[in-house]
Design a protein around this motif. Structure first.
Motif, PDB file in Angstrom:
ATOM      1  N   SER A   1       6.057 -16.679 -14.256  1.00 55.12           N
ATOM      2  CA  SER A   1       6.649 -17.176 -13.019  1.00 55.12           C
ATOM      3  C   SER A   1       6.665 -16.052 -11.986  1.00 55.12           C
ATOM      4  N   GLU A   2       6.951 -16.432 -10.728  1.00 58.62           N
ATOM      5  CA  GLU A   2       7.041 -15.421  -9.676  1.00 58.62           C
ATOM      6  C   GLU A   2       8.129 -14.404 -10.001  1.00 58.62           C
ATOM      7  N   ALA A   3       9.269 -14.907 -10.479  1.00 55.32           N
ATOM      8  CA  ALA A   3      10.352 -13.986 -10.840  1.00 55.32           C
ATOM      9  C   ALA A   3       9.898 -13.063 -11.963  1.00 55.32           C
ATOM     10  N   GLY A   4       9.138 -13.608 -12.909  1.00 58.36           N
ATOM     11  CA  GLY A   4       8.625 -12.814 -14.021  1.00 58.36           C
ATOM     12  C   GLY A   4       7.696 -11.705 -13.544  1.00 58.36           C
TER      13      GLY A   4
ATOM     14  N   GLY B   1       1.103 -16.447  -4.071  1.00 56.92           N
ATOM     15  CA  GLY B   1      -0.058 -15.622  -4.385  1.00 56.92           C
ATOM     16  C   GLY B   1      -0.044 -14.228  -3.803  1.00 56.92           C
ATOM     17  N   ARG B   2       1.038 -13.850  -3.151  1.00 54.85           N
ATOM     18  CA  ARG B   2       1.085 -12.498  -2.603  1.00 54.85           C
ATOM     19  C   ARG B   2       2.528 -12.099  -2.349  1.00 54.85           C
ATOM     20  N   PHE B   3       2.829 -10.812  -2.495  1.00 54.22           N
ATOM     21  CA  PHE B   3       4.159 -10.331  -2.139  1.00 54.22           C
ATOM     22  C   PHE B   3       4.188  -9.972  -0.661  1.00 54.22           C
ATOM     23  N   THR B   4       5.218 -10.409   0.028  1.00 53.37           N
ATOM     24  CA  THR B   4       5.460  -9.896   1.372  1.00 53.37           C
ATOM     25  C   THR B   4       6.841  -9.242   1.352  1.00 53.37           C
ATOM     26  N   THR B   5       7.109  -8.399   2.340  1.00 48.43           N
ATOM     27  CA  THR B   5       8.406  -7.725   2.367  1.00 48.43           C
ATOM     28  C   THR B   5       9.059  -7.875   3.735  1.00 48.43           C
ATOM     29  N   VAL B   6      10.366  -7.784   3.735  1.00 50.39           N
ATOM     30  CA  VAL B   6      11.116  -7.764   4.977  1.00 50.39           C
ATOM     31  C   VAL B   6      12.309  -6.840   4.713  1.00 50.39           C
ATOM     32  N   TRP B   7      12.779  -6.158   5.734  1.00 49.32           N
ATOM     33  CA  TRP B   7      13.964  -5.322   5.516  1.00 49.32           C
ATOM     34  C   TRP B   7      14.915  -5.467   6.691  1.00 49.32           C
ATOM     35  N   PHE B   8      16.182  -5.195   6.418  1.00 50.66           N
ATOM     36  CA  PHE B   8      17.194  -5.248   7.467  1.00 50.66           C
ATOM     37  C   PHE B   8      18.355  -4.371   7.047  1.00 50.66           C
ATOM     38  N   GLU B   9      19.124  -3.945   8.036  1.00 49.78           N
ATOM     39  CA  GLU B   9      20.366  -3.241   7.737  1.00 49.78           C
ATOM     40  C   GLU B   9      21.456  -3.941   8.528  1.00 49.78           C
TER      41      GLU B   9
ATOM     42  N   SER C   1      -3.575  -7.193 -10.598  1.00 57.72           N
ATOM     43  CA  SER C   1      -4.102  -6.733 -11.878  1.00 57.72           C
ATOM     44  C   SER C   1      -3.593  -7.579 -13.042  1.00 57.72           C
ATOM     45  N   ILE C   2      -2.466  -8.253 -12.852  1.00 58.78           N
ATOM     46  CA  ILE C   2      -1.938  -9.136 -13.894  1.00 58.78           C
ATOM     47  C   ILE C   2      -2.619 -10.505 -13.813  1.00 58.78           C
ATOM     48  N   LEU C   3      -2.787 -11.007 -12.588  1.00 57.29           N
ATOM     49  CA  LEU C   3      -3.287 -12.378 -12.411  1.00 57.29           C
ATOM     50  C   LEU C   3      -4.810 -12.447 -12.309  1.00 57.29           C
TER      51      LEU C   3
ATOM     52  N   LYS D   1      15.747  -4.096   1.309  1.00 57.86           N
ATOM     53  CA  LYS D   1      14.349  -4.519   1.379  1.00 57.86           C
ATOM     54  C   LYS D   1      14.146  -5.679   0.419  1.00 57.86           C
ATOM     55  N   LEU D   2      13.572  -6.762   0.920  1.00 64.56           N
ATOM     56  CA  LEU D   2      13.279  -7.905   0.061  1.00 64.56           C
ATOM     57  C   LEU D   2      11.793  -7.922  -0.245  1.00 64.56           C
ATOM     58  N   THR D   3      11.457  -8.062  -1.522  1.00 61.35           N
ATOM     59  CA  THR D   3      10.078  -8.333  -1.910  1.00 61.35           C
ATOM     60  C   THR D   3      10.035  -9.813  -2.253  1.00 61.35           C
ATOM     61  N   MET D   4       9.163 -10.547  -1.551  1.00 67.42           N
ATOM     62  CA  MET D   4       9.261 -12.009  -1.615  1.00 67.42           C
ATOM     63  C   MET D   4       7.945 -12.649  -2.026  1.00 67.42           C
ATOM     64  N   SER D   5       8.057 -13.777  -2.703  1.00 65.32           N
ATOM     65  CA  SER D   5       6.877 -14.608  -2.921  1.00 65.32           C
ATOM     66  C   SER D   5       7.335 -16.041  -3.125  1.00 65.32           C
ATOM     67  N   SER D   6       6.364 -16.943  -3.206  1.00 66.18           N
ATOM     68  CA  SER D   6       6.673 -18.363  -3.285  1.00 66.18           C
ATOM     69  C   SER D   6       6.097 -18.955  -4.553  1.00 66.18           C
TER      70      SER D   6
END
Ligand code: CUA
Length: 315
Positions: free
Chosen positions: A293-296, A160-168, A269-271, A134-139
């Motif tokens: 940062s997004e990674a942070g 400005g938002r996390f989206t997710t995608v998953w694969f096997e 809640s952080i931003l 599962k990837l949690t992604m942002s830009s």
């Protein structure tokens, strides 16, 4: 059969077959009606052509059975597409709970990944075969889109938002990773590789180079650096609510509503701390917009998640 055509990329994930089957159904239905319409068009144009200058068409009385047919058949076909498509969509948008969670950040013009163990990668993503990921992604900047044709997955990556995608993945090898949203001059160069390895190779890869600290450990450091712990201290008189065990729970807000404490709630809640005030607390937290940062943000979320494990009971 159609996967052998050079038009189709390899089918290398558990959902690829169902996506292709649905896609093929759409193509076949569209082809059938396109051919039918053009054949009938030609046939009627010839059959009912004007034969003399004085000819007038006979009055038309319509036919209820015919009208019924062309209402019911398209309705049935589109309902099949809708229900079938919804089934595939819901399956693809519900990541299995045991999935390996990896953080992904898109920026002009590269993909950055971080594994829970702390391993970072750029434009390459190593995953094991036969395990859900599962990837949690942002830009960091504009809208990008994570697209791996061989897995048949594509998901927008938003600032400005996390989206997710998953694969096997079902096959080992290297598969193309594209950005599928025009994001500026070098959009076409925002490409990479997903490298699917056997579980043993993956373990070896993970233990290979020094990972440094885990995402949660980096998050814990950030938590101190930003002085979050001075208010979220877990003490009875703390100025901020305790974060221990909060992840994945419902939280009561000042206005009486309840909200699930998931990745996007923590992010907000952080931003934008004053958007949702927890019951019993005052809106006094400053925003951290522009300071992390997004990674942070993802590392902070990983740290807060890790606090769940410290409790006696895990949910
Ligand atoms: Cu990033 Cu296109």
């Amino acid at each position: 059969m159609w996967s052998n055509l050079p038009l189709f990329p390899a089918r290398a994930s558990t959902v690829a077959g169902s996506v292709d089957a649905l896609y093929m159904f759409l193509v076949l239905v569209s082809t059938f009606f396109s051919v039918l319409i053009f054949v009938l068009l030609l046939y009627f144009a010839i059959k009912y052509r004007r034969r003399s200058e004085v000819e007038r068409p006979a009055p038309n009385h319509g036919d209820l059975r015919l009208e019924f047919l062309w209402i019911v058949v398209p309705l049935g076909l589109t309902m099949i597409m809708f229900i079938w498509g919804a089934k595939v969509f819901f399956h693809m948008s519900t990541p299995p709970t045991e999935a390996i969670e990896i953080a992904a950040v898109g920026k002009q013009w590269m993909w950055k990944f971080q594994h829970p163990s702390g391993h970072r990668e750029i434009n390459e993503l190593h995953v094991p075969v036969g395990r859900a990921v599962k990837l949690t992604m942002s830009s960091e900047d504009v809208i990008h889109a994570f697209y791996v044709p061989a897995f048949r997955v594509k998901m927008d990556v938003l600032p400005g938002r996390f989206t997710t995608v998953w694969f096997e993945a079902t096959k080992t090898g290297a598969f193309h990773l594209f950005c599928a949203e025009y994001c500026g001059t070098m959009h076409a160069g925002m490409i990479g590789k997903v490298i699917v390895m056997t579980p043993a190779d993956y373990e070896r890869w993970l233990s290979g180079d020094a990972a440094g600290e885990t995402m949660a450990e980096t998050g814990a450091k950030l938590f101190e650096q930003l002085a979050c712990h001075t208010c979220h201290s877990d003490q009875p008189d703390a100025r901020g609510p305790s974060l221990t065990g909060i992840f994945g729970r419902e939280v009561s807000l000042q206005d009486g509503s309840r909200v699930l404490a998931d990745e996007n709630y923590l992010r907000q809640s952080i931003l934008a701390p004053n958007a949702k005030i927890v019951e019993g607390y005052r809106p006094m937290m400053p925003t951290f917009q522009g300071q992390i940062s997004e990674a942070g943000l993802m590392q902070l979320v990983a740290y807060i998640r890790s606090l769940n494990g410290r409790e006696g009971s895990m949910n």
